[in-house]
Design a protein around this motif. Structure first.
Motif, PDB file in Angstrom:
ATOM      1  N   ALA A 102      -2.624   1.088  10.466  1.00 34.64           N
ATOM      2  CA  ALA A 102      -1.226   0.705  10.696  1.00 34.64           C
ATOM      3  C   ALA A 102      -0.859   0.986  12.153  1.00 34.64           C
ATOM      4  O   ALA A 102      -0.226   0.158  12.814  1.00 34.64           O
ATOM      5  CB  ALA A 102      -0.311   1.478   9.751  1.00 34.64           C
ATOM      6  N   CYS A 110      -1.467   4.762   8.027  1.00 27.23           N
ATOM      7  CA  CYS A 110      -2.847   5.081   8.361  1.00 27.23           C
ATOM      8  C   CYS A 110      -3.189   4.700   9.810  1.00 27.23           C
ATOM      9  O   CYS A 110      -2.375   4.102  10.516  1.00 27.23           O
ATOM     10  CB  CYS A 110      -3.762   4.324   7.415  1.00 27.23           C
ATOM     11  SG  CYS A 110      -3.721   2.557   7.730  1.00 27.23           S
ATOM     12  N   LEU A 121       0.728  -5.868   7.434  1.00 28.89           N
ATOM     13  CA  LEU A 121       1.985  -5.096   7.376  1.00 28.89           C
ATOM     14  C   LEU A 121       2.723  -5.225   8.707  1.00 28.89           C
ATOM     15  O   LEU A 121       3.937  -5.437   8.739  1.00 28.89           O
ATOM     16  CB  LEU A 121       1.688  -3.618   7.071  1.00 28.89           C
ATOM     17  CG  LEU A 121       2.871  -2.651   7.181  1.00 28.89           C
ATOM     18  CD1 LEU A 121       3.916  -2.930   6.101  1.00 28.89           C
ATOM     19  CD2 LEU A 121       2.402  -1.200   7.075  1.00 28.89           C
ATOM     20  N   HIS A 170      -5.191  -5.456   5.743  1.00 28.51           N
ATOM     21  CA  HIS A 170      -3.812  -5.531   5.230  1.00 28.51           C
ATOM     22  C   HIS A 170      -2.858  -4.708   6.088  1.00 28.51           C
ATOM     23  O   HIS A 170      -1.650  -4.939   6.069  1.00 28.51           O
ATOM     24  CB  HIS A 170      -3.748  -5.090   3.761  1.00 28.51           C
ATOM     25  CG  HIS A 170      -3.851  -3.618   3.565  1.00 28.51           C
ATOM     26  ND1 HIS A 170      -5.050  -2.956   3.415  1.00 28.51           N
ATOM     27  CD2 HIS A 170      -2.906  -2.657   3.532  1.00 28.51           C
ATOM     28  CE1 HIS A 170      -4.828  -1.665   3.274  1.00 28.51           C
ATOM     29  NE2 HIS A 170      -3.543  -1.452   3.349  1.00 28.51           N
ATOM     30  N   CYS A 171      -3.379  -3.755   6.861  1.00 31.19           N
ATOM     31  CA  CYS A 171      -2.518  -2.977   7.761  1.00 31.19           C
ATOM     32  C   CYS A 171      -2.005  -3.890   8.876  1.00 31.19           C
ATOM     33  O   CYS A 171      -0.857  -3.774   9.306  1.00 31.19           O
ATOM     34  CB  CYS A 171      -3.285  -1.802   8.357  1.00 31.19           C
ATOM     35  SG  CYS A 171      -4.229  -0.862   7.146  1.00 31.19           S
ATOM     36  N   LYS A 179      -8.927  -2.589   5.988  1.00 35.01           N
ATOM     37  CA  LYS A 179      -7.698  -2.267   6.732  1.00 35.01           C
ATOM     38  C   LYS A 179      -7.009  -3.515   7.283  1.00 35.01           C
ATOM     39  O   LYS A 179      -6.022  -3.400   8.009  1.00 35.01           O
ATOM     40  CB  LYS A 179      -8.023  -1.302   7.881  1.00 35.01           C
ATOM     41  CG  LYS A 179      -8.432   0.070   7.419  1.00 35.01           C
ATOM     42  CD  LYS A 179      -7.248   0.770   6.786  1.00 35.01           C
ATOM     43  CE  LYS A 179      -7.639   2.108   6.169  1.00 35.01           C
ATOM     44  NZ  LYS A 179      -6.508   2.760   5.507  1.00 35.01           N
ATOM     45  N   CYS A 221       0.826  -1.218   0.000  1.00 37.65           N
ATOM     46  CA  CYS A 221       0.000   0.000   0.000  1.00 37.65           C
ATOM     47  C   CYS A 221       0.855   1.261   0.000  1.00 37.65           C
ATOM     48  O   CYS A 221       0.340   2.362  -0.169  1.00 37.65           O
ATOM     49  CB  CYS A 221      -0.912   0.018   1.218  1.00 37.65           C
ATOM     50  SG  CYS A 221       0.012   0.108   2.768  1.00 37.65           S
ATOM     51  N   ASP A 229       2.671   2.186   2.679  1.00 42.14           N
ATOM     52  CA  ASP A 229       2.909   2.587   4.066  1.00 42.14           C
ATOM     53  C   ASP A 229       4.089   1.812   4.638  1.00 42.14           C
ATOM     54  O   ASP A 229       4.368   0.681   4.220  1.00 42.14           O
ATOM     55  CB  ASP A 229       1.664   2.348   4.919  1.00 42.14           C
ATOM     56  CG  ASP A 229       0.573   3.367   4.614  1.00 42.14           C
ATOM     57  OD1 ASP A 229       0.878   4.365   3.934  1.00 42.14           O
ATOM     58  OD2 ASP A 229      -0.567   3.156   5.035  1.00 42.14           O
TER      59      ASP A 229
HETATM   60 FE1  FES Z   1      -1.231   0.934   4.356  1.00 40.75          FE
HETATM   61 FE2  FES Z   1      -2.963   0.937   6.342  1.00 40.75          FE
HETATM   62  S1  FES Z   1      -3.286   1.636   4.314  1.00 40.75           S
HETATM   63  S2  FES Z   1      -0.962   0.179   6.359  1.00 40.75           S
END
Ligand code: FES
Length: 132
Positions: free
Chosen positions: A71, A68, A115, A111-112, A109, A43, A45
């Motif tokens: 995250a 975001c 991450l 996928h955050c 979210k 994304c 981030d």
């Molecule tokens: Fe990228 Fe939330 S949109 S970590």
């Protein structure tokens, strides 16, 4: 601030996720860390995780993010969850565990949380490689 809280609630963030995000729980760095890894997700981030490890147990965990609310909430949740855990236990935590710990974050979210999990995995991998 309450306008932000209202927006986050309407978006699907739980009270706990909002509290973590607003209070920046475990955001920071550990200067004498045992391992640190910074990773940028698909994304765009970025998250950095710092771990203090002793005898295979995570004694302290902090993170930084350029990202975001998802995250930040995920980073706070994961760093809270792994303190006192062995490296193997920490690696066993997945994005669903992070979301369950938070209570709820918006579907888009998830996928955050992934991450945060990926960054932790890379930090632990780097730690192991340096010790071989
Ligand atoms: Fe990228 Fe939330 S949109 S970590």
């Amino acid at each position: 601030m309450s306008e932000v809280v209202d927006l986050l609630k309407q978006s699907g963030y739980s009270d706990k996720a909002i509290e973590y995000y607003i209070n920046k729980v475990n955001v920071g760095e550990i200067r004498d860390h045992s391992t640190h890894f910074t990773y940028t997700g698909s994304c765009g981030d970025t998250m950095g995780i710092f771990l203090k490890i002793d005898s295979g147990v995570i004694k302290d965990a902090k993170f930084q993010a350029i990202g975001c609310a998802g995250a930040f909430a995920s980073g706070s949740a994961l760093t809270e969850m792994i303190k006192g855990k062995t490296l193997e236990q920490a690696e066993g935590i997945d994005e669903n565990d992070i979301v369950n710990h938070l209570g709820a974050i918006p579907e888009q979210k998830i996928h955050c949380a992934r991450l945060a999990k990926a960054t932790l995995g890379l930090a632990i991998e780097g730690y192991r490689q340096r010790r071989v």
